[in-house]
Design a protein around this motif. Sequence first.
Motif, PDB file in Angstrom:
ATOM      1  N   LEU A  39       0.864  -1.366  -0.199  1.00 41.43           N
ATOM      2  CA  LEU A  39      -0.020   0.056  -0.024  1.00 41.43           C
ATOM      3  C   LEU A  39       0.912   1.438   0.083  1.00 41.43           C
ATOM      4  CD1 LEU A  39      -2.753  -0.995   2.627  1.00 41.43           C
ATOM      5  CD2 LEU A  39      -3.095  -0.881   0.045  1.00 41.43           C
ATOM      6  N   ILE A  46      -4.108   7.511   0.389  1.00 39.60           N
ATOM      7  CA  ILE A  46      -4.838   6.985   1.400  1.00 39.60           C
ATOM      8  C   ILE A  46      -5.218   7.960   2.505  1.00 39.60           C
ATOM      9  CG2 ILE A  46      -4.569   5.276   3.458  1.00 39.60           C
ATOM     10  CD1 ILE A  46      -2.950   3.480   1.557  1.00 39.60           C
ATOM     11  N   THR A  80      -1.348   4.597   6.487  1.00 38.97           N
ATOM     12  CA  THR A  80      -1.206   3.199   5.802  1.00 38.97           C
ATOM     13  C   THR A  80      -0.881   2.151   6.495  1.00 38.97           C
ATOM     14  OG1 THR A  80      -0.398   4.608   3.862  1.00 38.97           O
ATOM     15  CG2 THR A  80       0.210   2.444   3.754  1.00 38.97           C
ATOM     16  N   VAL A  83      -4.221   1.083   8.047  1.00 39.44           N
ATOM     17  CA  VAL A  83      -4.995   0.321   7.049  1.00 39.44           C
ATOM     18  C   VAL A  83      -4.680  -0.868   6.759  1.00 39.44           C
ATOM     19  CG1 VAL A  83      -5.928   0.532   4.465  1.00 39.44           C
ATOM     20  CG2 VAL A  83      -5.691   2.798   5.981  1.00 39.44           C
TER      21      VAL A  83
END
Length: 254
Positions: A39, A46, A80, A83
């Motif tokens: 990611l 994000i 990140t 997440v």
Amino acid sequence: MTEDHDTIGNEDSFISHLIELRSRLMKAAIAVVIVFLCLMPWAGQIYDVLAYPMISALPQGSKMIATGVITPFLIPVKVTLLVAFLITLPWVLYQMWAFIAPGLYAHEKKLVAPLVISSSVLFLAGVAFCYFMVFGVIFHFINNFAPHSISVAPDIDAYFGFVMTMFVAFGMTFEVPVVVIVLVRLGLVSIEKLRQIRPYVIVGAFVVAAVVTPPDVMSQLLLAVPLCLLYELGLIVAPLFARATQAPAESESV
């Protein structure tokens, strides 16, 4: 001689449990790191998604600011990583379950599995409710209340801290049914007692909401009302869990 063998056996068992725990933690951590690295190229986007409720409440063309030297890099990385943890949460919970499952009875396994799943789903539901419902109300209230002589430009570090506090508060609020079920199942509190203290729970819900949320009525209601409703849901579901898990235990004892 027998006592020495028992002591050695207990030490070996303890060490084997530590090795198993380390293995499970490593598997969970590796999964989080892999997803995090995948990611990372989109870390900026994000963070933009996380910042959208605030940006949409600010005047047209306004942006957040970063006062720290490495803050523009560090905060998106933290978001990140968060997440990545949420994405891998089912795998992390599975590792936890695989570690404790061998030491549980059959009826306990039937209880723990749905509780682990429901608690993770409820926590994510609380985070989603906070993001999609509460943030819009709070940030628009703050922006409308601010004097025209002030230019509202939130710092991204302070915003991240505020958002995390709100996510944890609403995530834990949505765990209330699970807490009620566990208390009843363990026999710590009866359903009748929980119903008797309902007025105190309602008062406590509004006190918690007043402390956690900004000082506007709407955001406090958005935390206190779900807390009360989820408490009632716990009172409804707890007896069903108790009956479902006590029956196997009785049959085993027979």
